[in-house]
Write an enzyme that holds these catalytic residues in place. Structure first.
Site, PDB file in Angstrom:
ATOM      1  CE  LYS A   9      -0.749  47.719  32.655  1.00 31.60           C
ATOM      2  NZ  LYS A   9       0.635  47.548  33.363  1.00 31.60           N
ATOM      3  CE  LYS A  27       3.371  41.255  35.266  1.00 31.43           C
ATOM      4  NZ  LYS A  27       3.557  42.628  34.374  1.00 31.43           N
TER       5      LYS A  27
END
Ligand SMILES: [Mg+2]
Length: 371
Positions: free
Chosen positions: A267, A163
């Protein structure tokens, strides 16, 4: 089979350590759990982990829309009619994909139990035997991220998702630090979570990263800027993945038409559950776009639902569903399916998750029953 009762639980899942990404820091994960009971006494579990920055839903709003809007219209409906369940939900309220995902997942769980088959059997059958588990590195100082990566390599991990998304110069340092530490054999994916904002910043970063050998670069620019993704994809050899910019079939249609991505991150919380996720995967397959199934850091319930989709489709080539590894307490037992560096699903009916109602009660902040 008819839906008799839907219970909604607002819970807080305790994280072992805070999860840090470009736009937020989470000390724990709020989640909405749905327990659907049929007239014949079968129980299906669903989960919603909304993300205010991505799905535009808060946990409080999600709890309310399930309790007040979705659950009441579904009492008496047949959970086996997935298309019709979604039609009813879409007619009642626009968007709110994470809320709808909770209902969708609970329906698939209960139907799998009714037919005594795993959910993946309902959506094409099992294609993948196992998937590598990717470790997600939260944003931190370059050497700290490298330390964590090194420890994970010792545990057996062979891929990382980093990230980043704070500032280009710092992020390039973070990525180089991890690559230097783990060597060239380890797969590194970079998720910017929109943090580089535009194509100019992204191309500046990519010029410094081309030699690092990244698997792919995920969502460097703001979600809605599909044209920026087109420009980046044309100017780099690094594969690019869209995440926040792909939620529903309309988004996927635009991405395909503009050839805006090499990969997409599907997702369940962004698209409304298992049934819509299958539609997106089929569209991607037609366009030759590889898919990943990701998550919002969900408990065993939501994560298992994602895995069932992933295990059933050839075009889905990676998964990123590590929620159960991040919690110090979980409502289900999916953690047992993780055999680092792989995950292998069990063959139990429905989601194959044993929900511990004692822990659910312990983590519950408030709940409601709709009959
Ligand atoms: Mg992402």
């Amino acid at each position: 089979m008819k839906i008799k009762q839907i219970e909604v639980f607002a819970i807080n899942l305790p994280l072992i350590k805070p999860f840090v990404i470009s736009y937020a820091t989470y000390p724990n994960m709020p989640s909405i759990i749905v327990k659907l009971t049929t007239e014949c006494g079968l129980i299906g579990w669903g989960e919603s982990v909304p993300d205010d920055h991505v799905t535009g839903e808060t946990p409080e709003a999600t709890f309310a829309v399930i309790k007040n809007t979705l659950a009441p219209i579904l009492i008496g409906q047949n959970p086996m009619q997935f298309e019709k369940i979604h039609e009813l939900m879409d007619a009642a309220v626009k968007d709110v994909p994470a809320a709808k995902a909770a209902i969708d997942i609970a329906c698939f769980d209960v139907v799998g139990k009714k037919l005594s088959v795993p959910v993946y059997q309902l959506i094409g059958g099992r294609y993948h035997e196992k998937f590598p588990v990717t470790h997600v590195l939260s944003i931190d100082e370059p050497e700290k991220m490298a330390d964590e990566a090194e420890q994970c390599v010792e545990l057996g991990y062979s891929s990382f998702k980093m990230k980043v998304g704070r500032d280009v110069a710092g992020d390039v340092k973070r990525i180089k630090a991890v690559r230097n530490r783990v060597g060239d054999e380890i797969a590194i994916r970079v998720d910017v979570n929109q943090g580089w904002k535009n194509s100019a910043n992204t191309l500046q970063a990519l010029r410094q990263l081309e030699s690092i050998g990244l698997d792919w670069l995920e969502q460097p620019v703001v979600a809605d800027d599909i044209d920026a993704m087109v420009e980046i994809k044309l100017k780099t050899a690094t594969p690019v993945m869209i995440d926040e910019g792909i939620r529903n079939v309309r988004d996927m249609r635009e991405i395909i038409a503009k050839r805006a991505a090499d990969k997409v991150n599907i997702k369940l919380m962004k698209c409304g559950g298992i049934y819509p996720a299958m539609k997106l995967a089929n569209m991607a397959e037609m366009a030759g776009i590889e898919c990943q199934i990701g998550s919002m850091v969900e408990s065993s319930i939501g994560s298992a639902a994602g895995f069932h989709v992933a295990f059933s489709k050839k075009i889905i080539t990676s998964v990123e569903l590590t929620g159960p590894l991040k919690f110090s307490k979980d409502v289900g037992d999916l953690k047992e399916s993780y055999m680092i560096p792989y995950i292998q699903l069990n063959e139990l009916p429905g989601l194959g998750v044993d929900v511990n109602e004692r822990i659910l009660a312990e983590l519950t902040q408030y709940s409601e029953v709709v009959q």
